[in-house]
Design a protein around this motif. Structure first.
Motif, PDB file in Angstrom:
ATOM      1  N   SER A  98      39.912  77.062   2.129  1.00 32.05           N
ATOM      2  CA  SER A  98      41.178  77.579   1.624  1.00 32.05           C
ATOM      3  C   SER A  98      42.292  76.586   1.933  1.00 32.05           C
ATOM      4  O   SER A  98      43.206  76.391   1.153  1.00 32.05           O
ATOM      5  N   PHE A  99      42.191  75.955   3.090  1.00 34.29           N
ATOM      6  CA  PHE A  99      43.109  74.868   3.420  1.00 34.29           C
ATOM      7  C   PHE A  99      42.515  74.089   4.579  1.00 34.29           C
ATOM      8  O   PHE A  99      41.976  74.666   5.507  1.00 34.29           O
ATOM      9  N   GLY A 100      42.629  72.773   4.531  1.00 31.90           N
ATOM     10  CA  GLY A 100      42.118  71.944   5.613  1.00 31.90           C
ATOM     11  C   GLY A 100      43.248  71.496   6.518  1.00 31.90           C
ATOM     12  O   GLY A 100      44.177  70.839   6.060  1.00 31.90           O
ATOM     13  N   SER A 101      43.194  71.858   7.795  1.00 36.06           N
ATOM     14  CA  SER A 101      44.250  71.433   8.723  1.00 36.06           C
ATOM     15  C   SER A 101      44.289  69.914   8.829  1.00 36.06           C
ATOM     16  O   SER A 101      45.330  69.334   9.137  1.00 36.06           O
ATOM     17  N   VAL A 102      43.166  69.256   8.521  1.00 40.61           N
ATOM     18  CA  VAL A 102      43.128  67.800   8.552  1.00 40.61           C
ATOM     19  C   VAL A 102      44.080  67.219   7.498  1.00 40.61           C
ATOM     20  O   VAL A 102      44.619  66.124   7.669  1.00 40.61           O
ATOM     21  N   ASP A 117      42.424  69.896  -7.412  1.00 38.86           N
ATOM     22  CA  ASP A 117      43.459  70.852  -7.790  1.00 38.86           C
ATOM     23  C   ASP A 117      42.906  72.277  -7.758  1.00 38.86           C
ATOM     24  O   ASP A 117      42.706  72.905  -8.795  1.00 38.86           O
ATOM     25  N   HIS A 118      42.619  72.753  -6.563  1.00 36.00           N
ATOM     26  CA  HIS A 118      42.135  74.132  -6.444  1.00 36.00           C
ATOM     27  C   HIS A 118      42.321  74.629  -5.018  1.00 36.00           C
ATOM     28  O   HIS A 118      42.613  73.874  -4.105  1.00 36.00           O
ATOM     29  N   GLN A 119      42.187  75.947  -4.858  1.00 30.22           N
ATOM     30  CA  GLN A 119      42.295  76.639  -3.573  1.00 30.22           C
ATOM     31  C   GLN A 119      43.565  76.248  -2.832  1.00 30.22           C
ATOM     32  O   GLN A 119      44.598  75.984  -3.430  1.00 30.22           O
ATOM     33  N   GLY A 120      43.495  76.224  -1.501  1.00 30.59           N
ATOM     34  CA  GLY A 120      44.704  76.068  -0.704  1.00 30.59           C
ATOM     35  C   GLY A 120      45.469  74.788  -0.941  1.00 30.59           C
ATOM     36  O   GLY A 120      46.699  74.788  -0.987  1.00 30.59           O
ATOM     37  N   VAL A 121      44.739  73.669  -1.091  1.00 29.50           N
ATOM     38  CA  VAL A 121      45.465  72.401  -1.229  1.00 29.50           C
ATOM     39  C   VAL A 121      46.252  72.318  -2.530  1.00 29.50           C
ATOM     40  O   VAL A 121      47.235  71.585  -2.616  1.00 29.50           O
TER      41      VAL A 121
END
Length: 197
Positions: A98-102, A117-121
């Motif tokens: 959903s999102f990468g903290s990295v 171009d999808h999900q959290g990012v």
């Protein structure tokens, strides 16, 4: 840190960084396929270990990009900071995060983000802080990633502008989150008391 192009990249080879656990959902394969289509001189550094690493290394060999990709394995935190500082852009290919903290970490180091171009990012990375490849069709995704890498490799000024936009966003995001964490316990404490004077 000084984020000038000269300090980051003394040669003409754009350094791309990919970091994470080597597992199928992180989809580095699509990044390797994009690297095989890139026309500009680039180097992809892969920081991380996991069950997919050997398969990805084999894939890099099949694609003929061993000279453009370096698998670093598990990297200690201090080294990661140096890698972020020395990179020119950050590649994030994950399919099911959903999102990468990295990604926030990379943005905090002033790196433009090349991602899907999808999900959290999709929502998290600002339009002026990165390039997002469509995910409608695998071949199109690979081509758009390759084009994004080529575009940034040819345009250091654009890279720097995107990196600055990423950094500005990361600073805002980080401080907002810190403030929210700081205030949350007080909100919980105050809530049950109702109308205290």
């Amino acid at each position: 840190a000084d984020h000038t192009t000269a300090q980051r990249n003394p040669s003409n080879v754009m350094k791309l960084l990919w970091a994470g656990r080597c597992e199928p959902r992180k989809a580095l394969g699509v990044g390797l396929e994009a690297i095989a289509q890139v026309k500009q001189p680039v180097k992809l550094l892969v920081a991380g270990d996991g069950p997919s690493k050997d398969a990805w290394q084999r894939r890099a060999t099949e694609l003929g990009v061993n000279d453009r990709v370096e698998f670093l394995g598990r990297v200690p935190w201090e080294t990661m900071n140096r890698l972020f500082d020395e990179a020119d852009a950050f590649l994030f290919t994950s399919l099911r995060d959903s999102f990468g903290s990295v990604v926030l970490e990379a943005m905090g180091h002033g790196l433009p983000i090349i991602t899907l171009d999808h999900q959290g990012v999709r929502d998290f990375v600002p339009a002026d802080g990165g390039v997002k490849a469509s995910v409608e069709h695998p071949e199109k995704t690979t081509l758009e990633l390759a084009q994004a890498i080529d575009t940034l490799a040819q345009d250091p000024q654009r890279r720097m502008a995107m990196g600055q936009a990423s950094l500005d966003f990361a600073r805002t995001e980080t401080w907002d989150r810190r403030a929210a964490r700081l205030v949350a316990p007080y909100d919980r404490e105050a809530a049950p008391r109702g109308n205290c004077a």
